[in-house]
Structure formats: C-alpha cells, structure tokens
Motif scaffolding. Sequence first.
Motif, PDB file in Angstrom:
ATOM      1  N   PHE A  84     -24.350 -31.322   1.864  1.00 26.85           N
ATOM      2  CA  PHE A  84     -23.664 -31.344   3.159  1.00 26.85           C
ATOM      3  C   PHE A  84     -23.217 -32.757   3.504  1.00 26.85           C
ATOM      4  N   MET A 110     -19.563 -28.003   0.173  1.00 29.46           N
ATOM      5  CA  MET A 110     -20.004 -27.157   1.288  1.00 29.46           C
ATOM      6  C   MET A 110     -20.002 -25.671   0.926  1.00 29.46           C
ATOM      7  N   LEU A 113     -23.259 -23.752   0.643  1.00 24.90           N
ATOM      8  CA  LEU A 113     -23.915 -23.623   1.948  1.00 24.90           C
ATOM      9  C   LEU A 113     -23.231 -22.570   2.809  1.00 24.90           C
ATOM     10  N   TYR A 115     -20.441 -22.941   4.237  1.00 27.28           N
ATOM     11  CA  TYR A 115     -19.918 -23.680   5.387  1.00 27.28           C
ATOM     12  C   TYR A 115     -18.416 -23.924   5.177  1.00 27.28           C
ATOM     13  N   TRP A 120     -15.711 -26.838   9.971  1.00 25.47           N
ATOM     14  CA  TRP A 120     -16.717 -27.832  10.348  1.00 25.47           C
ATOM     15  C   TRP A 120     -16.066 -29.174  10.654  1.00 25.47           C
ATOM     16  N   SER A 172     -28.915 -24.573  14.212  1.00 26.55           N
ATOM     17  CA  SER A 172     -27.650 -24.769  13.511  1.00 26.55           C
ATOM     18  C   SER A 172     -27.152 -23.481  12.867  1.00 26.55           C
ATOM     19  N   TRP A 176     -23.411 -22.335  13.284  1.00 27.27           N
ATOM     20  CA  TRP A 176     -22.633 -22.003  12.078  1.00 27.27           C
ATOM     21  C   TRP A 176     -21.976 -20.627  12.219  1.00 27.27           C
ATOM     22  N   HIS A 180     -17.791 -21.299  13.420  1.00 26.92           N
ATOM     23  CA  HIS A 180     -16.995 -21.720  12.273  1.00 26.92           C
ATOM     24  C   HIS A 180     -16.218 -20.628  11.558  1.00 26.92           C
ATOM     25  N   TRP A 229     -31.512 -22.312   1.676  1.00 23.31           N
ATOM     26  CA  TRP A 229     -30.500 -22.391   2.740  1.00 23.31           C
ATOM     27  C   TRP A 229     -31.165 -22.561   4.098  1.00 23.31           C
ATOM     28  N   HIS A 233     -30.899 -25.683   6.759  1.00 23.07           N
ATOM     29  CA  HIS A 233     -30.628 -25.563   8.195  1.00 23.07           C
ATOM     30  C   HIS A 233     -31.748 -26.187   9.035  1.00 23.07           C
TER      31      HIS A 233
END
Length: 352
Positions: A84, A110, A113, A115, A120, A172, A176, A180, A229, A233
């Motif tokens: 990250f 990312m 993840l 993400y 982000w 988070s 997330w 996002h 994961w 977080h």
Amino acid sequence: MTTTTINSKINNVSTDLGKSELKLKDIIKSLPKECFQKNSRKAWTQATLSILLAGLGYLFLAISPWFLLPLAWIFTGTALTGFFVIGHDCGHRSFAKRRWVNDLVGHLFMMPLIYPFHSWRIKHNYHHKHTNKLDEDNAWHPIRVEVFETWDKTRQSAFALFMQKRLWWVGSIGHWAVVHFDTQKFQKKDQAGVKLSIAVVVLFAAIVFPTLIITTGFWGFIKFWFIPWLVYHFWMSTFTIVHHTASDVPFKTANKWNEALAQLSGTIHCDYPRWVEIFCHDINVHVPHHISTAIPSYNLRLAYSSIKENWSSYLHDECQFSWTLMKQITNECQLYIPEVGYKSFAEYYTDR
C-alpha cells in the motif's frame, strides 16, 4: 468530567488558526532540496523489498504448522501494508518521474489489496487539502455532538460500540467499502479513471479468488488472502487514526483553519517497532508527508530532521505505538465539541 479541553502547546501557537501568518510554502522552503529528489534506485529497492517480504510471508504461511499461523499472518499482512505504501507514493506521483509509471505501479501494488488506485488517490489527495478541517477532512475525523444527535438510535449505538469496544482496527474496511467503489462520489472528469481502477481489482478478484479456492479450498482463501488482508487493514486503520487523533489536536471549521498549522501541528509522529517501519517504508514519519506530498517515503526521515530543527515549537509531542496509546485515543476521542475538544460518551449521556 472527562471532556478534554484543547489547551496544549498546539493551541498556544495561535488561539485562532485562521489568523496565523505561517504559510505552508515557508515550511517547504526551509527543507533541504534533497528531500524532494526522486531516486529510482531507492524507489525500486523499496518495491522489490515489499515483493520479497510478501513472498516470504506466503512461504511462511504455506509451511507453517497451525500454531505459527498467527505470526505468519502478521508478517504477511504487514508486508502487504508495504504494498500500500508503494501505491501511496505512486498516488502522490513521488515514486517515479513519469505519470504512467506511477499509475501502472500503483495499480499493480494496490491490486492484491482490492483497493482501486484512482479512487483512493483522488480521495486521499482531498484529505491532504483539508487536513483537520472540521466536516471536510475525509480521513479519520471527529464526530461533532450535534451531528451525532441527528443520527437514529441504531447508528448512534453502532458508533458508540465501535469506539467503546475499541474496534478502530476495522474502520478502514468500512471506508474502503463505502467510498471507493461508488463512481457517483467522484467528479465526472475523474469517473473514467475510477471505473478503470475498479475494473482492475474486480478482474483480479474474479481470477485469483476462484483459483485460490479451487486449488487450496475455502480455508486456503481465508488463510492466504483474507486474514493477511485483515492484518493490512489493522495497520491501515491504526496508522490513519494515530496520524491526526489526540485529545489536544484541534479540528477547525473552514473560517478558522490554517493550512500550514493543520499540516504541521495537527499531524503526529508515532514510532512503531523498527520492523514495522521497515516493512511499511517509514510512512509513520508522517509530518513531512503532510508538509509536501512530493517527498518520497525514503526521504521522510531527512525531511523530519529538518522540520524538528526549524519548526519544533509547532510540532505535536511524539508518541510510541502501544495498546495504552490506542486505549487513550479510543477512550478520550469519542465525540467532539468545536473550540472545546473531545467528549466521552460517558459524559455525554450523563449530561443528558
């Protein structure tokens, strides 16, 4: 009484942050030019280190007996937090000189993840533009009493449970999931990039998750992806709340907000165990990052040394990560009263 009045040296700098003559450019100009220099060797060394650590973590997971799995999960999840941080530098265009390289590397790091990179990047840059600005900062921000009172009982109870039971470490995940993946939360000019980033992580999940389940079973999915994961977080939530949350860190309304003081005095340096700092590329040397996002992570310590030398009277006291610190934050920083400070739920319900 447990209300915490903001009366530290931060507020002694200025009783009204909006009246301060300090400008962010003044602080930036005081930093050595070396702080802003991109070094491709250092950048790619960090990226390679994260890949090697994550690979070692997955090997550890594959060969560990059951009683060593918690250590393997912590190791691997922390290594993924380093992924990250690489993506974080890419989002600020401080990893490479070429934008396409930043975008490509950011997406790749990312992706595991889940993400979305551009989602982000856009929201995080907004946090930097409005750090510690009440009702605007979209990172970890205090909930004003009057806002809390507009919520229904279910939402109030959920938030009180979240803080009082010290569930900050899942915060988070909610951020997330809610922020996002909704393209409507972004301006039209940004939506194409956001959709691309969402498509990248959806495609990754559509390929990797079924493959993992088919080859290792559902337990393999939990073991190799889901729990690491969650560890990621944990660090993501912890870093975010500690960076700007303390009983004496003020959040100001727009008319009383000063950019320089918010970034300099409202950002907290916290020391973590050295191995965490190495895995996460010094992201918690966070004050210089809020002075300028152009400073690559491998130059943060150099920049912080300069800031301490020139601006120490403006800095919040440093802290050290511990369970005691997290208890203090979650016990004291629950509801917020502008110009007064944080108020605990116990006091809030006693006063009603």
